[in-house]
Design an enzyme around this catalytic site. Structure first.
Site, short mmCIF file in Angstrom:
data_model
loop_
_atom_site.label_atom_id
_atom_site.label_comp_id
_atom_site.label_asym_id
_atom_site.label_seq_id
_atom_site.Cartn_x
_atom_site.Cartn_y
_atom_site.Cartn_z
N CYS A 104 0.86 -1.18 0.00
CA CYS A 104 0.00 0.00 0.00
C CYS A 104 0.89 1.22 0.00
O CYS A 104 2.01 1.18 0.49
CB CYS A 104 -0.84 -0.03 1.27
SG CYS A 104 -1.82 1.43 1.50
N ARG A 109 -0.09 -2.87 5.17
CA ARG A 109 -1.44 -2.69 5.71
C ARG A 109 -1.99 -4.07 6.05
O ARG A 109 -2.76 -4.65 5.29
CB ARG A 109 -2.30 -1.98 4.66
CG ARG A 109 -3.21 -0.96 5.29
CD ARG A 109 -3.71 0.03 4.29
NE ARG A 109 -4.76 0.85 4.87
CZ ARG A 109 -5.28 1.89 4.27
NH1 ARG A 109 -4.89 2.23 3.08
NH2 ARG A 109 -6.23 2.59 4.86
C1 UD1 Z 1 -9.34 3.68 7.88
C2 UD1 Z 1 -9.65 4.75 6.86
C3 UD1 Z 1 -8.39 5.49 6.49
C4 UD1 Z 1 -7.68 6.01 7.72
C5 UD1 Z 1 -7.48 4.91 8.74
C6 UD1 Z 1 -6.91 5.40 10.07
C7 UD1 Z 1 -11.53 3.78 5.67
C8 UD1 Z 1 -12.03 3.24 4.40
N1 UD1 Z 1 -10.21 4.11 5.69
O1 UD1 Z 1 -8.46 2.76 7.25
O2 UD1 Z 1 -8.75 6.57 5.64
O3 UD1 Z 1 -6.42 6.52 7.35
O4 UD1 Z 1 -8.74 4.27 9.02
O5 UD1 Z 1 -7.74 6.39 10.61
O6 UD1 Z 1 -12.25 3.98 6.63
N2 UD1 Z 1 -3.66 -2.51 11.31
C9 UD1 Z 1 -3.09 -3.70 11.69
N3 UD1 Z 1 -3.81 -4.84 11.52
C10 UD1 Z 1 -5.07 -4.84 11.00
C11 UD1 Z 1 -5.64 -3.61 10.62
C12 UD1 Z 1 -4.91 -2.46 10.80
O7 UD1 Z 1 -1.96 -3.73 12.16
O8 UD1 Z 1 -5.67 -5.91 10.86
C13 UD1 Z 1 -2.88 -1.27 11.45
C14 UD1 Z 1 -2.66 -0.60 10.09
O9 UD1 Z 1 -1.56 -1.16 9.42
C15 UD1 Z 1 -2.43 0.84 10.46
C16 UD1 Z 1 -3.32 1.00 11.68
O10 UD1 Z 1 -3.61 -0.31 12.16
O11 UD1 Z 1 -1.09 1.03 10.81
C17 UD1 Z 1 -4.63 1.72 11.40
O12 UD1 Z 1 -5.35 1.00 10.45
P1 UD1 Z 1 -6.95 0.98 10.42
O13 UD1 Z 1 -7.48 1.78 11.55
O14 UD1 Z 1 -7.38 -0.43 10.26
O15 UD1 Z 1 -7.23 1.75 9.07
P2 UD1 Z 1 -8.19 1.34 7.90
O16 UD1 Z 1 -9.45 0.80 8.46
O17 UD1 Z 1 -7.45 0.55 6.90
#
Ligand code: UD1
Length: 405
Positions: A104, A109
């Protein structure tokens, strides 16, 4: 820059709501922005057996009993956040398959928190050949889910999967973004039994089926913040309407400390910027209600011409400073180390040939070009179309000299 703008609906609210619509009756979802990410989500819905058609800013969904339980690679690649469809796919078909979201532009991600939640709810997960397959042959069941980190997407997936699971679910440590609250409001409208406590615990009592509802999506707080920064960076004035000022509080606090005059009403924000902003201080991105990572880039652009030094610490994503290189082309003085960027405000920025690095970085680059003396060219605008409806048109309406080709 000066004028009034109605803020469009929130991309990050529409996407999970559309994912949830796959397990609901007929829905009328208003205030849906016309964005490429939303168009991809509608294509995914069609593929999953849920018809979605647009009438202006309203999307009408009709879920049938058929449809696929897999999202094809092409659609997965077009929108990385399509992992949020998984919970609904398992709830609907007893199984779901997606290709693993690849690299990404914001760094790695991972989806481990999504899978953790779905496994707690009874899904069996298999990984292989770049695919992720989740099965719940006997249906999903309620569970206690304690998130170690408040992932927005994983919290949404857990909620969508749990609303029709057998029994009760309790989610602690989940994300608290306004878009999550909007998803909950939508699902409650469809008959889901969800209760959110003041300390952020989400209680869900599974119901057998969900009916449809009419829902109006909340305004896009990141788009709102971007237009506020656009006014701030140009010494301009803007009145934004149709939004909840409380969703943009942290950004407003920084802009007001930097010298902007801000007035809010129940559903509008008026901002007037000084000729030159003061430095913004230290901005650390955090889960809501902290400063949003999605506004880090546009706020950094805003700091480039401020009087003094501003510091940005990106705590959410591990590679979200790619816009820095583009902003430097405008004459910005920005140094980076790891996840920190130090912006020493300069008095003059100059036009340059620029490129959008990603959605929010792209918006930052356009804002930077607006603050610079002379003309700039910005390429790769398709990134911006993922999250901002009629961006150039709106800026033109606000008096910015911008031409999209
Ligand atoms: C959502 C938003 C995005 C925003 C982000 C953080 C949507 C469509 N997108 O993305 O615009 O920038 O929230 O506010 O709503 N992580 C893990 N494991 C997981 C999932 C996430 O380690 O299974 C980590 C990610 O790598 C990242 C952090 O958690 O470093 C935040 O991710 P997350 O809150 O999940 O963001 P998104 O839902 O992808």
């Amino acid at each position: 820059m000066a004028g009034t703008l109605a803020v469009h609906g929130a991309k990050n609210a529409v996407l999970p709501i559309l994912a949830a619509a796959t397990i609901c009756g007929d829905c009328v979802i208003r205030n849906c922005p016309d964005l490429t990410d939303v168009a991809v989500a509608m294509d995914i819905l069609g593929h999953l057996g849920c018809d979605a058609r647009r009438e202006g800013s309203t999307i009408i969904t009709t879920a049938s009993s058929g449809g696929d339980w897999r999202i094809p690679d092409g659609l997965m690649k077009a929108m990385r956040s399509s992992v949020v469809f998984l919970g609904g796919m398992i709830a609907r078909h007893g199984e779901g398959e997606i290709s693993l979201p690849g690299g990404c532009e914001l760094g790695s991600r991972p989806v481990d928190l999504h899978l953790f939640a779905l496994e707690r709810l009874g899904a069996q997960v298999e990984e292989g050949e770049g695919k992720l397959r989740c099965k719940a042959p006997n249906g999903l069941h309620g569970a206690k889910i304690e998130f170690p980190f408040p992932s927005v997407g994983a919290t949404e997936n857990a909620i969508i999967a749990a609303v029709t699971a057998r029994g009760d679910t309790q989610i602690t440590g989940g994300a608290r973004e306004p878009e999550i609250a909007d998803l909950i409001t939508f699902l409650q409208g469809c008959g889901a039994k969800i209760h959110l406590t003041i300390d952020g615990v989400i209680h869900i009592q599974g119901v057998e089926r969900l009916h449809g509802c009419e829902h109006t999506v909340i305004a896009d707080r990141i788009a709102a913040g971007t237009y506020l920064c656009a006014a701030a960076i140009t010494g301009g004035e803007v009145l934004l309407t149709g939004l909840t000022p409380g969703h943009v509080l942290t950004a407003l606090a920084y802009l007001s400390n930097a010298g902007c005059v801000v007035r809010t009403s129940l559903n509008s924000i008026w901002l007037k910027a000084p000729d030159r902003l003061k430095e913004l201080g230290i901005i650390r991105t955090q889960p809501y209600p902290g400063f949003p990572t999605d506004m880090q880039a546009v706020m950094m652009a805003t700091a480039m011409g401020a009087d003094g030094t501003s510091v940005f610490v990106e705590n959410i994503f591990d590679s979200r400073l790619r816009h820095v290189e583009e902003l430097r082309k405008l004459g910005a003085d920005i140094s980076t180390q790891g996840k920190t960027a130090v912006v020493s405000g300069v008095e003059r920025l100059h036009g340059a040939d620029l490129c959008c690095t990603d959605l929010r970085g792209g918006a930052a680059v356009v804002l930077g070009a607006m603050a610079a003396e002379g003309a700039s060219t910005v390429r790769e605008l398709s990134h911006i179309d993922r999250g901002y409806e009629r961006f150039a048109e709106n800026l033109t309406q606000l008096g910015v000299d911008i031409k999209e080709e």
